[in-house]
Structure formats: C-alpha cells, structure tokens
Design an enzyme around this catalytic site. Structure first.
Site, PDB file in Angstrom:
ATOM      1  N   ASP A 195     -30.953  11.406  69.622  1.00  0.00           N
ATOM      2  CA  ASP A 195     -30.762  11.145  71.402  1.00  0.00           C
ATOM      3  C   ASP A 195     -31.679  10.337  71.504  1.00  0.00           C
ATOM      4  O   ASP A 195     -32.419   9.360  72.407  1.00  0.00           O
ATOM      5  CB  ASP A 195     -30.053  11.954  72.057  1.00  0.00           C
ATOM      6  CG  ASP A 195     -28.618  13.198  71.056  1.00  0.00           C
ATOM      7  OD1 ASP A 195     -27.927  11.505  70.436  1.00  0.00           O
ATOM      8  OD2 ASP A 195     -28.580  13.583  71.128  1.00  0.00           O
ATOM      9  N   ALA A 243     -29.725  16.715  74.371  1.00  0.00           N
ATOM     10  CA  ALA A 243     -30.309  15.499  73.322  1.00  0.00           C
ATOM     11  C   ALA A 243     -31.241  16.331  71.724  1.00  0.00           C
ATOM     12  O   ALA A 243     -32.267  17.068  72.063  1.00  0.00           O
ATOM     13  CB  ALA A 243     -30.889  14.734  73.675  1.00  0.00           C
ATOM     14  N   ASP A 244     -30.678  15.601  70.676  1.00  0.00           N
ATOM     15  CA  ASP A 244     -31.615  16.197  69.872  1.00  0.00           C
ATOM     16  C   ASP A 244     -32.546  15.546  69.237  1.00  0.00           C
ATOM     17  O   ASP A 244     -32.663  13.705  70.060  1.00  0.00           O
ATOM     18  CB  ASP A 244     -30.688  15.940  68.259  1.00  0.00           C
ATOM     19  CG  ASP A 244     -29.943  15.020  68.137  1.00  0.00           C
ATOM     20  OD1 ASP A 244     -30.106  13.945  68.311  1.00  0.00           O
ATOM     21  OD2 ASP A 244     -28.875  15.295  67.679  1.00  0.00           O
ATOM     22  N   SER A 245     -32.900  14.910  68.265  1.00  0.00           N
ATOM     23  CA  SER A 245     -33.612  14.066  67.869  1.00  0.00           C
ATOM     24  C   SER A 245     -33.809  12.276  68.085  1.00  0.00           C
ATOM     25  O   SER A 245     -34.623  11.463  67.890  1.00  0.00           O
ATOM     26  CB  SER A 245     -35.129  14.458  66.599  1.00  0.00           C
ATOM     27  OG  SER A 245     -34.081  14.463  65.611  1.00  0.00           O
TER      28      SER A 245
END
Length: 74
Positions: free
Chosen positions: A36, A32-34
């Site tokens: 997400d 997950a990125d920021s």
C-alpha cells in the site's frame, strides 16, 4: 495540497478523505502494508512530479509528513 494528498490516500486505501488529518498514520490508523505504501509513494510522485527516494520513506509516516515532504521538495 493537503486536500489533494488526502484524496490520493483515500482513493488508494479505500477510506473517506474527510476522516484523514495531518496526524493520520498510514500504518497505525489506516492499516497500510508495505505494498500500500509503495503504491501511495508512486501516486504522490506522479501527482506532484517529484521523486521520493527509498531512504526518505522512513520519515513519511503520516499524512502531514507527506505534505511537509512534498512542500520541501517541489
């Protein structure tokens, strides 16, 4: 509550809910990125009718962290 959180994570990150455990890390295990994570937080806030301030986000790294946070802030 764990099952509901797993469903939110699964839907948001397009993973199988059955593969998630309390130790599943959003960044390391699910990639997950920021953005997400931001969307997940919004989904948790809506689902559990709580507000998660940005300073608390650093504490929330795993599915289990979300369970603990929600239980202590409901």
């Amino acid at each position: 509550m764990l099952e509901q959180i797993k469903e939110i994570v699964a839907e948001s990150l397009n993973v199988e809910a059955d593969t998630l455990t309390t130790d599943t890390s959003f960044k390391e295990d699910l990639g997950a990125d920021s953005l997400d994570l931001f969307e997940l937080v919004m989904a948790f806030e809506e689902a559990f009718e709580i507000e998660i301030p940005s300073e608390d986000l650093e504490e929330i790294k795993t599915v289990g962290d979300v369970v603990s946070y929600v239980e202590s802030h409901k």
